[in-house]
Design a protein around this motif. Structure first.
Motif, short mmCIF file in Angstrom:
data_model
loop_
_atom_site.label_atom_id
_atom_site.label_comp_id
_atom_site.label_asym_id
_atom_site.label_seq_id
_atom_site.Cartn_x
_atom_site.Cartn_y
_atom_site.Cartn_z
N VAL A 155 32.98 41.50 39.43
CA VAL A 155 33.93 40.72 38.62
C VAL A 155 35.07 40.21 39.50
O VAL A 155 35.49 39.05 39.37
CB VAL A 155 34.47 41.56 37.45
N LEU A 159 36.07 36.27 40.02
CA LEU A 159 37.41 35.72 39.81
C LEU A 159 37.92 34.98 41.05
O LEU A 159 38.58 33.95 40.94
CB LEU A 159 38.37 36.84 39.41
N TYR A 180 32.65 35.94 28.31
CA TYR A 180 32.12 37.17 28.89
C TYR A 180 30.61 37.06 29.13
O TYR A 180 30.09 37.52 30.15
CB TYR A 180 32.40 38.36 27.98
N LEU A 198 37.48 43.65 33.30
CA LEU A 198 38.66 42.80 33.10
C LEU A 198 39.82 43.59 32.51
O LEU A 198 40.98 43.39 32.89
CB LEU A 198 38.31 41.61 32.20
N ARG A 202 43.42 44.08 34.31
CA ARG A 202 44.69 43.76 33.63
C ARG A 202 45.62 44.96 33.64
O ARG A 202 46.82 44.83 33.93
CB ARG A 202 44.41 43.29 32.20
N THR A 209 47.81 38.39 31.74
CA THR A 209 47.41 37.68 30.53
C THR A 209 48.59 36.90 29.97
O THR A 209 49.76 37.26 30.19
CB THR A 209 46.90 38.65 29.45
N THR A 214 43.27 35.24 30.13
CA THR A 214 43.32 35.84 31.45
C THR A 214 43.83 34.80 32.45
O THR A 214 43.32 33.68 32.51
CB THR A 214 41.93 36.33 31.89
#
Length: 230
Positions: A155, A159, A180, A198, A202, A209, A214
């Motif tokens: 992930v 990103l 997702y 995620l 965070r 956020t 996001t």
């Protein structure tokens, strides 16, 4: 003249879709409509035909060893050709299953007819060479990228790639707009793993956020990248 100037002089040959086909080949084609979610070609089948997408959207699909399916390329009318890679690399099986994400209208041309025509046409041969070379270059950079990564690092890598592909010179923060399911399909992990990853990022402050969206800032991008390279 240096290499970049030589490349530039052949810029017109980097596109290879239905719009650039000569009329002699177009007359050999048959237009077919594929419903959404139908299979355009099946991995392992003999590449009897080459398909050029005229409208709609399709995607290539593979399976990880753990059984998860992932999407690893997208096709539309701008880049939509199926079978060229197999035919010009002389492989007798489609390398991937192609699924129609929407209704797809494509022109089907016999592979042997197309191949024999192209081998006698320098202009079209240059286009096919550029296409195959670009595909090889992309796959060489990505094959095995996620093999040794756990879910959260996959992930993080997603990103980082998302930020670099969407960031412009004036924007320092990017809103993640991918669903997702889309992220999970691309990374070969479950939707639940995407959500948990995620949430962890965070809570740990690696991403932020805003209004339930996001956000990836430049500082977050640099931190995520450092985590991947560590």
């Amino acid at each position: 003249m240096d290499l970049r100037e030589s490349w530039k002089s052949y810029d017109e040959y980097v596109v290879c879709n239905y719009s650039i086909l000569p009329d002699a080949l177009k007359r050999q084609g048959k237009q077919i409509t594929f419903p959404a979610q139908s299979v355009l070609v099946l991995k392992g089948d003999f590449p009897e035909y080459i398909y050029f997408i005229q409208s709609g959207h399709a995607q290539g699909q593979r399976s990880h060893l753990n059984g998860n399916e992932y999407v690893y390329f997208h096709l539309d009318s701008s880049n939509g050709n199926v079978g060229l890679l197999e035919v010009f690399s002389r492989q007798d099986r489609y390398v991937a299953t192609i699924i129609c994400a929407t209704e797809v209208i494509a022109v089907r041309i016999s592979s042997v007819v197309f191949y024999n025509y192209v081998m006698q046409d320098m202009t079209l041969l240059r286009r096919c060479l550029s296409l195959v070379a670009q595909d090889l270059y992309r796959s060489s950079g990505k094959d095995g990228l996620y093999y040794y990564m756990d879910g959260i690092d996959r992930v993080r890598s997603y990103l980082v790639d998302y930020y670099t592909s969407h960031q412009t010179g004036t924007e320092q923060a990017i809103e993640l707009q991918a669903e997702y399911q889309e992220i999970a399909a691309k990374l070969g992990i479950s939707v639940r793993t995407v959500g948990r990853s995620l949430q962890y990022l965070r809570e740990s402050g690696e991403i932020s956020t805003s209004h339930r969206k996001t956000i990836i800032t430049k500082q977050a991008y640099e931190h995520l990248l450092s985590k991947i390279l560590a």
